[in-house]
Design a protein around this motif. Structure first.
Motif, PDB file in Angstrom:
ATOM      1  N   THR A   1       0.844  -1.187   0.000  1.00 14.70           N
ATOM      2  CA  THR A   1       0.000   0.000   0.000  1.00 14.70           C
ATOM      3  C   THR A   1       0.882   1.241   0.000  1.00 14.70           C
ATOM      4  OG1 THR A   1      -1.680  -1.183   1.241  1.00 14.70           O
ATOM      5  CG2 THR A   1      -1.826   1.205   1.220  1.00 14.70           C
ATOM      6  N   LEU A   2       0.728   2.046  -1.033  1.00 13.32           N
ATOM      7  CA  LEU A   2       1.482   3.295  -1.112  1.00 13.32           C
ATOM      8  C   LEU A   2       0.871   4.317  -0.165  1.00 13.32           C
ATOM      9  CD1 LEU A   2       1.927   3.571  -4.971  1.00 13.32           C
ATOM     10  CD2 LEU A   2       3.630   2.873  -3.300  1.00 13.32           C
ATOM     11  N   PRO A   3       1.684   5.264   0.312  1.00 11.99           N
ATOM     12  CA  PRO A   3       1.131   6.307   1.189  1.00 11.99           C
ATOM     13  C   PRO A   3       0.138   7.174   0.423  1.00 11.99           C
ATOM     14  CG  PRO A   3       3.426   6.769   0.654  1.00 11.99           C
ATOM     15  CD  PRO A   3       3.108   5.427   0.083  1.00 11.99           C
ATOM     16  N   PRO A   4      -0.904   7.640   1.102  1.00 16.08           N
ATOM     17  CA  PRO A   4      -1.870   8.523   0.444  1.00 16.08           C
ATOM     18  C   PRO A   4      -1.210   9.826  -0.029  1.00 16.08           C
ATOM     19  CG  PRO A   4      -2.697   7.766   2.574  1.00 16.08           C
ATOM     20  CD  PRO A   4      -1.269   7.351   2.490  1.00 16.08           C
ATOM     21  N   ALA A   5      -1.719  10.372  -1.113  1.00 17.36           N
ATOM     22  CA  ALA A   5      -1.203  11.644  -1.630  1.00 17.36           C
ATOM     23  C   ALA A   5      -1.208  12.688  -0.523  1.00 17.36           C
ATOM     24  CB  ALA A   5      -2.051  12.107  -2.806  1.00 17.36           C
ATOM     25  N   GLY A   6      -0.121  13.442  -0.453  1.00 15.00           N
ATOM     26  CA  GLY A   6       0.003  14.486   0.558  1.00 15.00           C
ATOM     27  C   GLY A   6       0.682  14.031   1.840  1.00 15.00           C
ATOM     28  N   THR A   7       0.903  12.721   2.007  1.00 13.79           N
ATOM     29  CA  THR A   7       1.571  12.219   3.206  1.00 13.79           C
ATOM     30  C   THR A   7       3.016  12.703   3.221  1.00 13.79           C
ATOM     31  OG1 THR A   7       0.208  10.226   3.230  1.00 13.79           O
ATOM     32  CG2 THR A   7       2.277  10.139   4.461  1.00 13.79           C
ATOM     33  N   GLU A   8       3.429  13.307   4.322  1.00 10.91           N
ATOM     34  CA  GLU A   8       4.808  13.770   4.442  1.00 10.91           C
ATOM     35  C   GLU A   8       5.719  12.572   4.685  1.00 10.91           C
ATOM     36  OE1 GLU A   8       7.619  16.522   7.292  1.00 10.91           O
ATOM     37  OE2 GLU A   8       5.499  17.053   7.124  1.00 10.91           O
ATOM     38  N   LEU A   9       6.768  12.457   3.855  1.00  7.88           N
ATOM     39  CA  LEU A   9       7.717  11.350   3.957  1.00  7.88           C
ATOM     40  C   LEU A   9       9.074  11.780   4.489  1.00  7.88           C
ATOM     41  CD1 LEU A   9       6.885   9.577   0.581  1.00  7.88           C
ATOM     42  CD2 LEU A   9       6.031   9.028   2.876  1.00  7.88           C
ATOM     43  N   GLY A  10       9.366  13.061   4.466  1.00 10.31           N
ATOM     44  CA  GLY A  10      10.647  13.547   4.964  1.00 10.31           C
ATOM     45  C   GLY A  10      10.913  14.954   4.462  1.00 10.31           C
ATOM     46  N   ARG A  11      12.128  15.429   4.752  1.00 11.96           N
ATOM     47  CA  ARG A  11      12.566  16.755   4.337  1.00 11.96           C
ATOM     48  C   ARG A  11      13.754  16.612   3.394  1.00 11.96           C
ATOM     49  NH1 ARG A  11      10.655  20.988   6.605  1.00 11.96           N
ATOM     50  NH2 ARG A  11      12.461  22.193   5.964  1.00 11.96           N
ATOM     51  N   VAL A  12      13.779  17.436   2.366  1.00 11.18           N
ATOM     52  CA  VAL A  12      14.879  17.395   1.407  1.00 11.18           C
ATOM     53  C   VAL A  12      16.209  17.635   2.118  1.00 11.18           C
ATOM     54  CG1 VAL A  12      15.886  18.487  -0.625  1.00 11.18           C
ATOM     55  CG2 VAL A  12      13.417  18.094  -0.522  1.00 11.18           C
ATOM     56  N   ASP A  13      16.250  18.607   3.018  1.00 14.05           N
ATOM     57  CA  ASP A  13      17.522  18.946   3.675  1.00 14.05           C
ATOM     58  C   ASP A  13      18.019  17.867   4.642  1.00 14.05           C
ATOM     59  OD1 ASP A  13      15.796  19.372   5.840  1.00 14.05           O
ATOM     60  OD2 ASP A  13      16.190  21.518   5.966  1.00 14.05           O
ATOM     61  N   ALA A  14      17.226  16.844   4.890  1.00 14.40           N
ATOM     62  CA  ALA A  14      17.656  15.742   5.760  1.00 14.40           C
ATOM     63  C   ALA A  14      18.325  14.609   4.965  1.00 14.40           C
ATOM     64  CB  ALA A  14      16.470  15.183   6.537  1.00 14.40           C
ATOM     65  N   ILE A  15      18.318  14.725   3.639  1.00 15.24           N
ATOM     66  CA  ILE A  15      18.921  13.701   2.792  1.00 15.24           C
ATOM     67  C   ILE A  15      20.277  14.201   2.321  1.00 15.24           C
ATOM     68  CG2 ILE A  15      18.654  12.293   0.719  1.00 15.24           C
ATOM     69  CD1 ILE A  15      15.659  12.946   0.832  1.00 15.24           C
ATOM     70  N   PRO A  16      21.327  13.397   2.484  1.00  9.95           N
ATOM     71  CA  PRO A  16      22.638  13.811   1.956  1.00  9.95           C
ATOM     72  C   PRO A  16      22.550  14.058   0.451  1.00  9.95           C
ATOM     73  CG  PRO A  16      22.832  11.801   3.271  1.00  9.95           C
ATOM     74  CD  PRO A  16      21.370  12.077   3.106  1.00  9.95           C
ATOM     75  N   ASP A  17      23.351  14.971  -0.043  1.00  8.00           N
ATOM     76  CA  ASP A  17      23.379  15.278  -1.473  1.00  8.00           C
ATOM     77  C   ASP A  17      24.743  14.950  -2.047  1.00  8.00           C
ATOM     78  OD1 ASP A  17      22.960  16.214  -4.013  1.00  8.00           O
ATOM     79  OD2 ASP A  17      23.146  18.337  -3.475  1.00  8.00           O
ATOM     80  N   PRO A  18      24.866  13.920  -2.839  1.00  8.59           N
ATOM     81  CA  PRO A  18      23.869  12.918  -3.208  1.00  8.59           C
ATOM     82  C   PRO A  18      23.792  11.833  -2.133  1.00  8.59           C
ATOM     83  CG  PRO A  18      25.895  12.434  -4.331  1.00  8.59           C
ATOM     84  CD  PRO A  18      26.134  13.698  -3.538  1.00  8.59           C
ATOM     85  N   GLY A  19      22.666  11.151  -2.094  1.00  2.32           N
ATOM     86  CA  GLY A  19      22.527  10.056  -1.141  1.00  2.32           C
ATOM     87  C   GLY A  19      21.085   9.705  -0.890  1.00  2.32           C
ATOM     88  N   GLY A  20      20.860   9.032   0.211  1.00  3.18           N
ATOM     89  CA  GLY A  20      19.521   8.585   0.523  1.00  3.18           C
ATOM     90  C   GLY A  20      19.327   8.420   2.015  1.00  3.18           C
ATOM     91  N   ARG A  21      18.080   8.229   2.394  1.00  2.00           N
ATOM     92  CA  ARG A  21      17.730   7.936   3.779  1.00  2.00           C
ATOM     93  C   ARG A  21      16.365   7.259   3.789  1.00  2.00           C
ATOM     94  NH1 ARG A  21      14.011  11.184   6.288  1.00  2.00           N
ATOM     95  NH2 ARG A  21      14.749  10.711   8.354  1.00  2.00           N
ATOM     96  N   VAL A  22      16.066   6.612   4.875  1.00  2.00           N
ATOM     97  CA  VAL A  22      14.787   5.932   5.034  1.00  2.00           C
ATOM     98  C   VAL A  22      13.710   6.977   5.308  1.00  2.00           C
ATOM     99  CG1 VAL A  22      13.535   4.247   6.430  1.00  2.00           C
ATOM    100  CG2 VAL A  22      15.923   3.838   5.858  1.00  2.00           C
TER     101      VAL A  22
END
Length: 110
Positions: free
Chosen positions: A2-23
């Motif tokens: 089940t995908l999250p409903p539209a509008g669900t907050e998943l995180g902040r851009v500034d919390a992800i390393p650039d370049p990189g990823g996070r859960v």
């Protein structure tokens, strides 16, 4: 799955390393957020080849050369922006995308 409903907050851009990823912050589905510059993508956090999460136990995500996410279980690599597998280890498999959009620095399900 089940995908999250539209509008669900998943995180902040500034919390992800650039370049990189996070859960992602959403508990309903394992999601990994990936960033390269201003581009943000989200994928189901399961390696299609190994069936394991793309993050390390401490939550960190391995990014290589600013272009690929690396599966810590077996070293398969996936393009940060397309999710496409690269190399013999993945046999052309790709990460499953999760639609997202960015608004005011927040990553929202689309």
């Amino acid at each position: 799955m089940t995908l999250p409903p539209a509008g669900t907050e998943l995180g902040r851009v500034d919390a992800i390393p650039d370049p990189g990823g996070r859960v992602a912050d959403w508990p309903g589905l394992p999601i990994i957020l990936a960033r390269k510059g201003d581009e943000v993508r989200a994928y189901v956090n399961v390696c299609p080849h190994a069936g394991r999460p793309l993050n390390l136990p401490d939550g960190r995500v391995i990014a290589h050369a600013g272009t690929h996410l690396i599966c810590p279980a077996h070293g398969a690599i996936f393009d940060i922006l397309t999710g496409k597998g690269d190399g013999a280890l993945v046999g052309g498999d790709a990460l499953k995308p999760v639609p997202v959009r960015v608004e005011n620095g927040l990553i929202l399900a689309a």
